[in-house]
Design a protein around this motif. Structure first.
Motif, mmCIF file in Angstrom:
data_model
loop_
_atom_site.group_PDB
_atom_site.id
_atom_site.type_symbol
_atom_site.label_atom_id
_atom_site.label_comp_id
_atom_site.label_asym_id
_atom_site.label_seq_id
_atom_site.Cartn_x
_atom_site.Cartn_y
_atom_site.Cartn_z
ATOM 1 N N ARG A 1 -11.232 7.970 -1.755
ATOM 2 C CA ARG A 1 -11.240 9.386 -1.369
ATOM 3 C C ARG A 1 -9.850 10.031 -1.375
ATOM 4 N NH1 ARG A 1 -13.823 7.081 2.868
ATOM 5 N NH2 ARG A 1 -12.323 7.921 4.350
ATOM 6 N N HIS A 2 -8.795 9.231 -1.292
ATOM 7 C CA HIS A 2 -7.433 9.756 -1.192
ATOM 8 C C HIS A 2 -6.556 9.121 -2.267
ATOM 9 C CE1 HIS A 2 -9.106 10.130 2.904
ATOM 10 N NE2 HIS A 2 -8.423 11.250 2.931
ATOM 11 N N SER A 3 -5.455 9.798 -2.582
ATOM 12 C CA SER A 3 -4.517 9.212 -3.540
ATOM 13 C C SER A 3 -3.778 8.059 -2.871
ATOM 14 C CB SER A 3 -3.536 10.267 -4.045
ATOM 15 O OG SER A 3 -2.744 10.758 -2.988
ATOM 16 N N GLY A 4 -3.372 7.115 -3.673
ATOM 17 C CA GLY A 4 -2.641 5.961 -3.180
ATOM 18 C C GLY A 4 -2.757 4.800 -4.141
ATOM 19 N N LEU B 1 5.715 10.146 0.529
ATOM 20 C CA LEU B 1 5.054 8.869 0.282
ATOM 21 C C LEU B 1 5.635 7.780 1.165
ATOM 22 C CD1 LEU B 1 4.812 8.808 -3.625
ATOM 23 C CD2 LEU B 1 3.009 9.327 -1.974
ATOM 24 N N GLN B 2 4.766 6.893 1.619
ATOM 25 C CA GLN B 2 5.152 5.759 2.453
ATOM 26 C C GLN B 2 4.611 4.495 1.798
ATOM 27 O OE1 GLN B 2 6.661 6.568 5.678
ATOM 28 N NE2 GLN B 2 6.646 8.589 4.764
ATOM 29 N N MET B 3 5.312 3.390 1.964
ATOM 30 C CA MET B 3 4.791 2.107 1.513
ATOM 31 C C MET B 3 4.707 1.169 2.713
ATOM 32 S SD MET B 3 5.903 -0.650 -1.411
ATOM 33 C CE MET B 3 7.541 -0.941 -0.794
ATOM 34 N N VAL B 4 3.557 0.531 2.846
ATOM 35 C CA VAL B 4 3.357 -0.471 3.886
ATOM 36 C C VAL B 4 3.264 -1.812 3.174
ATOM 37 C CG1 VAL B 4 1.901 -1.251 5.788
ATOM 38 C CG2 VAL B 4 2.098 1.196 5.291
ATOM 39 N N LEU B 5 4.090 -2.755 3.587
ATOM 40 C CA LEU B 5 4.116 -4.085 3.000
ATOM 41 C C LEU B 5 3.738 -5.092 4.073
ATOM 42 C CD1 LEU B 5 6.773 -5.614 0.717
ATOM 43 C CD2 LEU B 5 6.166 -6.792 2.806
ATOM 44 N N THR B 6 2.807 -5.964 3.751
ATOM 45 C CA THR B 6 2.435 -7.037 4.666
ATOM 46 C C THR B 6 2.271 -8.320 3.886
ATOM 47 O OG1 THR B 6 0.947 -7.673 6.484
ATOM 48 C CG2 THR B 6 -0.072 -6.621 4.568
ATOM 49 N N VAL B 7 2.491 -9.433 4.533
ATOM 50 C CA VAL B 7 2.272 -10.756 3.954
ATOM 51 C C VAL B 7 1.273 -11.471 4.845
ATOM 52 C CG1 VAL B 7 3.340 -12.967 3.361
ATOM 53 C CG2 VAL B 7 4.567 -10.832 2.917
ATOM 54 N N ILE C 1 0.860 -1.171 0.000
ATOM 55 C CA ILE C 1 0.000 0.000 0.000
ATOM 56 C C ILE C 1 0.901 1.227 0.000
ATOM 57 C CG2 ILE C 1 -1.882 1.216 1.165
ATOM 58 C CD1 ILE C 1 -1.508 -1.978 2.655
ATOM 59 N N ILE C 2 0.738 2.085 -1.005
ATOM 60 C CA ILE C 2 1.523 3.318 -1.091
ATOM 61 C C ILE C 2 0.567 4.486 -0.866
ATOM 62 C CG2 ILE C 2 2.995 4.763 -2.541
ATOM 63 C CD1 ILE C 2 3.802 2.146 -4.003
ATOM 64 N N ILE C 3 0.876 5.292 0.150
ATOM 65 C CA ILE C 3 0.000 6.392 0.543
ATOM 66 C C ILE C 3 0.851 7.576 1.008
ATOM 67 C CG2 ILE C 3 -2.138 5.202 1.160
ATOM 68 C CD1 ILE C 3 0.309 5.843 3.866
ATOM 69 N N ASN C 4 0.207 8.728 1.134
ATOM 70 C CA ASN C 4 0.876 9.876 1.747
ATOM 71 C C ASN C 4 1.096 9.569 3.228
ATOM 72 O OD1 ASN C 4 1.091 11.651 -0.474
ATOM 73 N ND2 ASN C 4 -1.080 12.133 -0.282
ATOM 74 N N GLY C 5 2.222 9.989 3.749
ATOM 75 C CA GLY C 5 2.588 9.686 5.125
ATOM 76 C C GLY C 5 1.569 10.130 6.156
ATOM 77 N N GLU C 6 0.812 11.180 5.856
ATOM 78 C CA GLU C 6 -0.183 11.657 6.814
ATOM 79 C C GLU C 6 -1.277 10.623 7.061
ATOM 80 O OE1 GLU C 6 -2.843 14.860 5.314
ATOM 81 O OE2 GLU C 6 -1.754 14.534 3.431
ATOM 82 N N HIS C 7 -1.431 9.635 6.169
ATOM 83 C CA HIS C 7 -2.464 8.612 6.302
ATOM 84 C C HIS C 7 -1.914 7.261 6.781
ATOM 85 C CE1 HIS C 7 -5.068 11.457 4.399
ATOM 86 N NE2 HIS C 7 -4.351 11.457 3.297
ATOM 87 N N SER D 1 10.209 7.900 -3.523
ATOM 88 C CA SER D 1 10.162 8.752 -4.700
ATOM 89 C C SER D 1 9.582 7.941 -5.834
ATOM 90 C CB SER D 1 11.564 9.228 -5.085
ATOM 91 O OG SER D 1 12.122 10.019 -4.078
ATOM 92 N N GLY D 2 8.912 8.631 -6.763
ATOM 93 C CA GLY D 2 8.381 7.942 -7.927
ATOM 94 C C GLY D 2 7.453 8.821 -8.720
ATOM 95 N N LYS D 3 6.993 8.302 -9.836
ATOM 96 C CA LYS D 3 6.106 9.039 -10.717
ATOM 97 C C LYS D 3 4.818 8.260 -10.901
ATOM 98 C CE LYS D 3 5.744 11.062 -15.275
ATOM 99 N NZ LYS D 3 6.369 11.201 -16.596
ATOM 100 N N GLY D 4 3.691 8.952 -10.808
ATOM 101 C CA GLY D 4 2.384 8.336 -10.989
ATOM 102 C C GLY D 4 1.440 9.283 -11.681
ATOM 103 N N HIS D 5 0.133 9.043 -11.495
ATOM 104 C CA HIS D 5 -0.893 9.856 -12.146
ATOM 105 C C HIS D 5 -0.782 11.338 -11.810
ATOM 106 C CE1 HIS D 5 -2.863 5.995 -12.873
ATOM 107 N NE2 HIS D 5 -3.464 6.632 -13.871
ATOM 108 N N SER D 6 -0.371 11.649 -10.612
ATOM 109 C CA SER D 6 -0.303 13.058 -10.207
ATOM 110 C C SER D 6 1.097 13.642 -10.364
ATOM 111 C CB SER D 6 -0.793 13.211 -8.764
ATOM 112 O OG SER D 6 -0.037 12.399 -7.899
#
Length: 111
Positions: free
Chosen positions: A88-91, A63-69, A14-20, A43-48
């Motif tokens: 409702r939010h980008s991610g 941006l933060q990424m959360v990885l779970t298995v 899950i890649i989201i803004n750190g505030e979330h 860092s990266g490039k996406g729709h926005s």
């Protein structure tokens, strides 16, 4: 030499803004994912457009990424918990098939 057995699991990124970040980790805790890893200042490039990792002061603005298995039976509850948020939010959210050696490390007591 002993044979190695890989056990099928699902990897969720899950890649989201750190505030979330706390919202995402609360969903995973509520579903009782056995754990997760957080990657900060992505860092990266996406729709926005291009996002640059902020290394100095504030992880909430990067941006933060959360990885779970998790076992397959936890995927649907996790997706159900995150879908309204991501509408409702980008991610981004990715689900992949993975194999793990130590199955018990990825199952919660309730699995």
């Amino acid at each position: 030499m002993s044979s190695l057995t890989l056990h099928p699991m699902k990897e969720i990124k899950i890649i989201i803004n750190g505030e979330h970040l706390s919202f995402v980790t609360e969903v995973l805790d509520r579903i009782k994912a056995s754990g997760y890893t957080i990657f900060s200042s992505l860092s990266g490039k996406g729709h926005s457009g291009f996002h640059e990792g902020h290394l100095m002061f504030n992880d909430e603005s990067s941006l933060q990424m959360v990885l779970t298995v998790v076992p397959e039976d936890k995927v649907e509850p996790i997706l159900s918990g995150l879908k309204p948020f991501l509408e409702r939010h980008s991610g981004s959210l990715f689900v992949s098939d993975v194999g793990v050696l130590r199955k018990g490390h990825f199952e919660s007591a309730e699995s």
